[in-house]
Design a protein around this motif. Structure first.
Motif, PDB file in Angstrom:
ATOM      1  N   ILE A  57       0.800  -1.241   0.036  1.00 36.26           N
ATOM      2  CA  ILE A  57      -0.106  -0.062   0.075  1.00 36.26           C
ATOM      3  C   ILE A  57       0.840   1.181   0.057  1.00 36.26           C
ATOM      4  O   ILE A  57       0.179   2.556  -0.042  1.00 36.26           O
ATOM      5  N   TYR A 129     -16.132   0.139  -2.648  1.00 32.16           N
ATOM      6  CA  TYR A 129     -15.000  -0.524  -2.525  1.00 32.16           C
ATOM      7  C   TYR A 129     -14.207  -0.386  -3.917  1.00 32.16           C
ATOM      8  O   TYR A 129     -13.004  -0.099  -4.209  1.00 32.16           O
ATOM      9  N   TRP A 133     -10.651   1.675  -5.587  1.00 33.31           N
ATOM     10  CA  TRP A 133      -9.441   1.123  -6.095  1.00 33.31           C
ATOM     11  C   TRP A 133      -9.168   1.583  -7.484  1.00 33.31           C
ATOM     12  O   TRP A 133      -8.200   1.654  -8.114  1.00 33.31           O
ATOM     13  N   GLY A 248      -6.098   0.111   1.701  1.00 31.86           N
ATOM     14  CA  GLY A 248      -5.321  -0.792   1.495  1.00 31.86           C
ATOM     15  C   GLY A 248      -5.228  -1.813   2.457  1.00 31.86           C
ATOM     16  O   GLY A 248      -4.724  -2.908   2.314  1.00 31.86           O
ATOM     17  N   SER A 251      -6.988  -4.952   2.512  1.00 30.20           N
ATOM     18  CA  SER A 251      -6.907  -5.707   1.136  1.00 30.20           C
ATOM     19  C   SER A 251      -6.229  -7.150   1.497  1.00 30.20           C
ATOM     20  O   SER A 251      -6.547  -8.115   0.602  1.00 30.20           O
ATOM     21  N   ALA A 339       2.438  -0.344  -6.803  1.00 27.80           N
ATOM     22  CA  ALA A 339       0.884  -0.065  -6.288  1.00 27.80           C
ATOM     23  C   ALA A 339       0.006  -0.169  -7.516  1.00 27.80           C
ATOM     24  O   ALA A 339      -0.938  -0.469  -7.016  1.00 27.80           O
ATOM     25  N   SER A 342      -0.654  -3.663  -7.319  1.00 28.64           N
ATOM     26  CA  SER A 342      -1.765  -4.167  -6.215  1.00 28.64           C
ATOM     27  C   SER A 342      -3.179  -3.445  -6.739  1.00 28.64           C
ATOM     28  O   SER A 342      -4.324  -4.184  -6.095  1.00 28.64           O
ATOM     29  N   SER A 343      -3.305  -2.245  -7.139  1.00 22.20           N
ATOM     30  CA  SER A 343      -4.298  -1.599  -7.257  1.00 22.20           C
ATOM     31  C   SER A 343      -5.342  -2.278  -8.415  1.00 22.20           C
ATOM     32  O   SER A 343      -6.605  -2.623  -8.103  1.00 22.20           O
ATOM     33  N   ILE A 346      -6.325  -5.742  -6.431  1.00 23.28           N
ATOM     34  CA  ILE A 346      -7.483  -5.615  -5.378  1.00 23.28           C
ATOM     35  C   ILE A 346      -8.946  -5.385  -6.191  1.00 23.28           C
ATOM     36  O   ILE A 346      -9.905  -5.718  -5.819  1.00 23.28           O
ATOM     37  N   THR A 410     -13.913   5.666   1.043  1.00 24.77           N
ATOM     38  CA  THR A 410     -13.187   4.746   2.006  1.00 24.77           C
ATOM     39  C   THR A 410     -13.756   4.850   3.395  1.00 24.77           C
ATOM     40  O   THR A 410     -13.777   3.830   4.100  1.00 24.77           O
TER      41      THR A 410
END
Length: 547
Positions: A57, A129, A133, A248, A251, A339, A342-343, A346, A410
């Protein structure tokens, strides 16, 4: 094959987790078990999940976006914002850890929202959510393209975007095992780079750099001051930025389904969240405010007009290292690689599990024979094109727009996790179970759950109050446009599908539950295996695993 299979009977994953996955001969065990419910591959090892939760994150939100928070509120506001949101994040992770250890599958808190509350609530949570992302992804594309545009403007911003968009798409299609291995090493590099900057900041503040005439000390806390002239107004503005930086931490719940042993990996990652907050977030807030002046105009603009500036870059330049900014930009580029990955991961898994639970278009729930959710990845990456608004607005302004857009979501998702936890505990008690039956117990329940619920609802409503005086219509809309989206989705879906709020005695606490977990959240086979492995480890490694 879709790979999705609804079950109504009690399920246990001990047979799968107890046996090691076969190796593909390349050292990373690519040929792993396909999850029978979701169709995804259980290709993430414990170290992958831990490092993903620890440093996955760390991205442009923290390294670059903190510049906007610093200039809006000053170093004191940055510390307060990171501290308050950190407490809330800790509460959310405690709630999540208790539930995810028992129910690791199907997108975790999204499937739990349907189980503990109702299907319409799960739809609202899931889509909010997903919005978080794709907004985070857009910001990461924004930063990575701006860095390359700063180095060379011969290629237009949209050209850089197309290059990276294609590269990330192709990499994600390789599968979760490749993602986990690359993410592990990139996250490790991020931790090392951040640690190096903290050491530099200490030496710089103490006056220990070569050629430095006097120590820096707390000069920037005196001028322009701890609040940068904005007082509590600046603190309120910082909350939105900080919530995006922390997005995150939850996650691990999404990644649990693709983890080989979620019963062990998830609790381990949850227990480490306190140290993540202290070192990564509070450390960054303190040292950024210590070595970078909050009134530096480069924090929100640059001579290129399209680029963003990090407090790290400005600190290095002010310390007299002319080419230090290039080094920091390389570091930021590496964080962006991680990042962005990861984005997309997720976001795609969120929409995948929603589709498989009939909360999104059905085709998005399809996975290929290697467990890759192709259509979900394509959709998530496509929405990342929001970053191209910086072609006309500039990277700094585009970043602020997108952060404000996702900030409310968020808070709403985190509030939903706390509410789901409250519903879970009530059903657990009503159906005759006790706290002692839980393999992972949330600290300070019920205070963590009720505080998380109240604090996030409060921040969702007040985060944009600074736009009221003086009233700025565009900023007000940007700050609050997603606030009514949650109830709109909820009531629309509820009306169309005629869903009903679950009563405590009706909630299903059996199906999908791991019934063979001990007090550490481990199955018997895992416990025996860990005991043999631990005996062969040196003392410092056995102690370090708790941190």
């Amino acid at each position: 094959m879709l790979g999705y299979n609804k079950k109504t009977t009690e399920a246990s994953l001990d047979d799968v987790d107890a046996s090691p996955p076969p190796s593909d001969g390349h050292g990373i065990g690519d040929t792993t078990v396909i999850d029978p419910d979701s169709g995804v591959k259980r290709g993430l090892k414990n170290r992958h999940l831990s490092m993903m939760a620890l440093a996955g994150i760390i991205g442009p939100g923290l390294l670059v976006g903190s510049g906007g928070a610093l200039t809006n509120g000053g170093p004191a506001s940055l510390l307060i914002g990171f501290g308050v949101i950190g407490i809330i994040a800790f509460c959310i992770m405690q709630s999540l850890g208790e539930m995810t250890t028992l129910y690791p599958g199907g997108g975790s808190f999204i499937s739990l929202a349907e189980r503990m509350v109702e299907r319409a609530f799960a739809v609202a949570v899931g889509w909010n959510y997903f919005i978080i992302w794709v907004c985070v992804l857009a910001n990461e594309y924004n930063v990575i393209c701006s860095i390359f545009y700063l180095w060379s403007d011969k290629v237009p911003l949209w050209g850089y975007f197309l290059i990276f968009w294609t590269a990330f798409l192709l990499f994600q299609l390789l599968g979760v095992t490749a993602f986990g291995e690359v993410e592990f090493w990139l996250a490790l590099l991020k931790l090392l780079g951040l640690t190096a900057f903290f050491v530099f900041a200490i030496i710089y503040a103490a006056g220990g750099l070569i050629g430095q005439q006097e120590p820096l000390g707390f000069r920037y806390w005196r001028d322009p001051g701890p609040w940068n002239g904005n007082g509590f107004r600046g603190v309120a503005t910082v909350f939105v930025f900080c919530s995006t930086f922390y997005a995150g931490v939850e996650s691990v719940a999404i990644a649990a389904t693709e983890t080989r042993n979620p019963g062990k990996a998830v609790p381990q990652a949850i227990r480490q969240v306190f140290w993540r907050i202290i070192f990564i977030y509070m450390g960054s807030a303190f040292f950024f405010g210590l070595v970078c002046p909050a009134d530096d105009p480069q924090l929100v603009d640059s001579s290129k007009g399209k680029a963003l500036q990090s407090p790290m870059t400005i600190a290095i330049q002010n310390a007299g290292f002319r080419h230090g900014s290039d080094l920091i930009n390389v570091f930021i580029f590496l964080t962006c690689l991680s990042a962005c990955n990861s984005s997309i991961y997720i976001g795609s898994r969120t929409i995948l599990y929603m589709a498989q639970h009939r909360q999104a278009p059905h085709f998005l729930g399809w996975t290929n024979k290697r467990g890759v959710p192709v259509f979900a990845i394509l959709l998530t990456n496509a929405v990342g094109a929001l970053s191209m608004m910086n072609v006309s607005t500039g990277a700094s302004q585009a970043y602020t727009y997108i952060v404000n857009l996702s900030g409310v979501s968020t808070f709403l998702v985190w509030a939903s996790i706390s509410f789901i936890h409250i519903r879970f505990r009530k059903a657990w008690k009503v159906q005759g179970r006790t706290r002692a039956d839980l393999p992972f117990k949330a600290m300070l329940y019920p205070w963590v759950a009720y505080f998380g619920l109240a604090a996030n609802i409060f921040l969702a409503f007040v985060q944009g109050w600074t736009t009221l005086s003086p009233f700025v219509a565009a900023s007000f809309v940007d700050a609050y446009i997603l606030l009514p989206l949650f109830p709109i989705i909820y009531f629309t879906f509820k009306f169309i599908k005629k869903t009903r709020f679950m009563r405590s005695y009706e909630i299903d606490l059996v199906s999908g539950r791991r019934t063979d977990l001990d007090s550490k959240g481990m199955v018997a086979a895992d416990r025996a295996l860990e005991g043999d492995v631990e005996k062969g480890k040196p003392m410092w490694k056995r102690m370090a695993k708790n941190f």
